[in-house]
Design an enzyme around this catalytic site. Structure first.
Site, PDB file in Angstrom:
ATOM      1  N   GLY A  56       0.817  -1.207   0.000  1.00 17.63           N
ATOM      2  CA  GLY A  56       0.000   0.000   0.000  1.00 17.63           C
ATOM      3  C   GLY A  56       0.846   1.249   0.000  1.00 17.63           C
ATOM      4  N   ALA A  57       1.927   1.228  -0.804  1.00 15.27           N
ATOM      5  CA  ALA A  57       2.944   2.279  -0.721  1.00 15.27           C
ATOM      6  C   ALA A  57       2.684   3.469  -1.634  1.00 15.27           C
ATOM      7  CB  ALA A  57       4.316   1.686  -1.052  1.00 15.27           C
ATOM      8  N   ASN A  58       1.586   3.467  -2.375  1.00 12.24           N
ATOM      9  CA  ASN A  58       1.375   4.549  -3.335  1.00 12.24           C
ATOM     10  C   ASN A  58       0.684   5.773  -2.733  1.00 12.24           C
ATOM     11  OD1 ASN A  58      -0.936   2.454  -3.629  1.00 12.24           O
ATOM     12  ND2 ASN A  58      -1.841   4.369  -4.364  1.00 12.24           N
ATOM     13  N   GLY A  62       1.589   4.423   3.912  1.00  5.92           N
ATOM     14  CA  GLY A  62       2.555   3.593   3.191  1.00  5.92           C
ATOM     15  C   GLY A  62       3.539   4.409   2.389  1.00  5.92           C
ATOM     16  N   TYR A 181     -13.779  -3.815   8.867  1.00  6.16           N
ATOM     17  CA  TYR A 181     -12.492  -3.187   9.204  1.00  6.16           C
ATOM     18  C   TYR A 181     -12.060  -3.595  10.611  1.00  6.16           C
ATOM     19  CZ  TYR A 181      -9.010   0.478  10.056  1.00  6.16           C
ATOM     20  OH  TYR A 181      -7.864   1.155  10.371  1.00  6.16           O
TER      21      TYR A 181
END
Length: 300
Positions: A56-58, A62, A181
């Protein structure tokens, strides 16, 4: 009058009241958190020669974590679902960190086929992995590194979830509102303890952390009423850089060498997770169910 009626219904719904109370609590605790929070700027950890993987680095936490790791010299693999967004994030992180040792990998964490494909590619590119940050929803490579850390990004909301292994297959008791969640974060926190137990003596540590209430793009997945409330109270929420600090603490702090199986609060303190996350029998059942569903028991 109609608008006021709608707003009253919105604000005084059970979920909204809970959110307001949580935010007010965080506001009251803000000075304490500020005084006890780990200072990233005084951390001297150098990651030159190390390899880190961030899912989830975009965007959001992240991306902020990836940028700081890259700034410290790490070779960072950005694991993203959307290739175009990942390319944009990679370019921006390269400029901000002045680090060109970044790689982009595409993976859809909702697809086992995609995860396996990504894992094969990752092991070819990076036989040794020193840090894995599970920010969005292999261990062999971590063990080869000799000393490595796994950081699972959980949430204080895990205390509102419950364990039902049937949810892993889409069955079980139907989940309402944001229970999906809450339950997923509880399962992740429970899984952290079991994985840490199984990795004892390997040099790989596993911990989970609550980044706090952070205003990120994840809000787009919430109902419009929650998005509106978050917007109203956004002044009291952390931005992504602040939310990344607890995650970076688990990733970088030298005093955490050898610490494993712990749950950290958003103020970088070890605390006990919810009682359900401390149940070793439930954690083992979760592990066994996961192994069967992913067919890991049939792999070498």
């Amino acid at each position: 009058m109609l608008q006021w009626s709608l707003l009253s219904t919105l604000v005084w719904s059970p979920g909204s009241v809970l959110l307001i109370l949580v935010l007010l609590h965080r506001l009251c605790m803000w000075p304490w958190h500020k005084s006890h929070l780990w200072d990233l700027q005084h951390c001297s950890t150098d990651l030159t020669g190390k390899t880190a993987v961030v899912t989830g680095a975009n965007s959001g936490i992240g991306k902020a974590v990836s940028q700081e790791l890259a700034r410290r010299g790490a070779r960072v693999i950005l694991a993203c679902r959307n290739w175009e967004c990942g390319q944009q994030a990679l370019a921006e992180i390269q400029v901000a960190s002045k680090n060109n040792c970044l790689l982009l990998g595409q993976v859809d964490l909702s697809s086992m086929a995609s995860i396996r494909s990504f894992s094969r590619w990752l092991l070819q590119e990076c036989p040794e992995i020193h840090l894995l940050v599970n920010n969005a929803g292999t261990c062999g490579a971590l063990q080869r590194a000799g000393s490595a850390r796994v950081v699972n990004v959980s949430s204080f909301r895990h205390a509102h979830g419950y364990v039902d292994e049937e949810h892993l297959t889409g069955a079980g008791k139907p989940l309402i509102f944001n229970q999906n969640y809450d339950c997923s974060k509880l399962l992740l926190t429970s899984f952290t303890g079991e994985l840490a137990r199984r990795l004892q003596g390997t040099g790989v540590t596993v911990n989970s952390v609550d980044p706090g209430i952070v205003y990120t793009s994840i809000m787009k997945h919430f109902s419009w009423s929650y998005r509106f409330l978050f917007w109203l109270f956004s002044f009291f929420c952390k931005d992504v850089r602040q939310g990344a600090v607890p995650v970076l603490y688990l990733s970088l702090a030298k005093e955490l060498d050898g610490i494993s199986g712990k749950y950290f609060s958003s103020s970088c303190r070890i605390i006990l997770p919810a009682k359900a996350a401390q149940d070793p029998q439930a954690a083992q059942r979760l592990w066994n169910a996961t192994v069967q569903l992913t067919n890991l028991d049939k792999m070498d």
